[in-house]
Enzyme design. Structure first.
Site, PDB file in Angstrom:
ATOM      1  N   CYS A  89      -1.787  -3.441 -51.968  1.00  0.00           N
ATOM      2  CA  CYS A  89      -1.571  -2.090 -52.493  1.00  0.00           C
ATOM      3  C   CYS A  89      -0.176  -1.672 -52.072  1.00  0.00           C
ATOM      4  CB  CYS A  89      -2.617  -1.124 -51.935  1.00  0.00           C
ATOM      5  SG  CYS A  89      -2.403   0.577 -52.518  1.00  0.00           S
TER       6      CYS A  89
ATOM      7  N   GLU B 157      -1.126  -1.637 -59.608  1.00  0.00           N
ATOM      8  CA  GLU B 157      -0.916  -3.079 -59.470  1.00  0.00           C
ATOM      9  C   GLU B 157      -0.022  -3.531 -60.623  1.00  0.00           C
ATOM     10  OE1 GLU B 157      -1.654  -4.603 -56.908  1.00  0.00           O
ATOM     11  OE2 GLU B 157      -3.399  -3.637 -55.996  1.00  0.00           O
TER      12      GLU B 157
END
Length: 209
Positions: free
Chosen positions: A2, A116
């Site tokens: 992340c 992402e």
């Protein structure tokens, strides 16, 4: 992993959703749709009130900590925190940099969406590398996710214990896990979220069993 997320919920919304008393909450900054490592962002912790008795009960607090500069309390140099953006949940209880925080300094990170990047077949004319397409993932009901995190309080041991400058910062890292099938098509890792039924147990500052 992340590497970016959005933190846009108002303070009143976070206080209600995460059951934090306003007296134990800091004022938040403006909504941030691109929280990146080294930025400060809201986290929820359970900790005894500052300045109170050592045996005081822990209370939930909404605080602003720095993301990605997680410096273990035993570190001699703060530079070690430069690479502490994410921690793999599978071995977090074994790694020297994380195991102490995992025992008693766990936190929740309120997140509205996380990002992402998917590597495409297109090549950048400038870098000659594949272009990456960003994707945002968020709950379908519009609520905030509670990501699993660890936090640390680092002090400069070269300064006297009572020196105000010895306490440098509070920082946190986000735990990651294997991606679900939906997200796995974009990236093989994803941040680990905690369901409401497990919030209290995750925040409990008593050592994890």
């Amino acid at each position: 992993m992340c590497g970016r997320y959005a933190s846009t919920a108002r303070r009143t919304v976070l206080l209600e959703q995460f059951q934090v008393d306003g007296d134990n909450a800091e004022d938040l900054k403006s909504p941030d749709y691109n929280v990146a490592p080294t930025k400060t962002a809201p986290v929820v912790i359970a900790r005894a009130p500052s300045g109170g008795p050592k045996d005081a009960d822990a209370v939930r607090q909404l605080r602003l900590f720095k993301w990605g500069r997680l410096v273990p309390f035993w570190a001699e140099d703060a530079k070690i925190g430069n690479r502490m953006v994410n921690a793999r949940s599978e071995r977090v209880d074994e790694k020297p940099a994380y195991r102490a925080a995992f025992k008693s300094r766990r936190c929740r990170i309120p997140v509205d969406a996380f990002y992402e990047w998917f590597e495409t077949d297109q090549i950048s004319e400038k870098t000659k590398k594949p272009l990456k397409q960003p994707f945002a993932f968020r709950p379908t009901d519009g609520s905030s996710l509670a990501l699993a995190g660890l936090y640390e309080v680092w002090k400069d041991k070269t300064l006297p214990e009572d020196d105000p400058g010895a306490l440098l910062w509070w920082s946190y890292t986000i735990l990651t896990t294997t991606a679900t099938n939906e997200i796995g098509r974009i990236h093989d890792r994803m941040p680990m979220a905690i369901g409401p039924d497990d919030w209290a147990q995750w925040l409990d500052p008593l050592p994890a069993s």
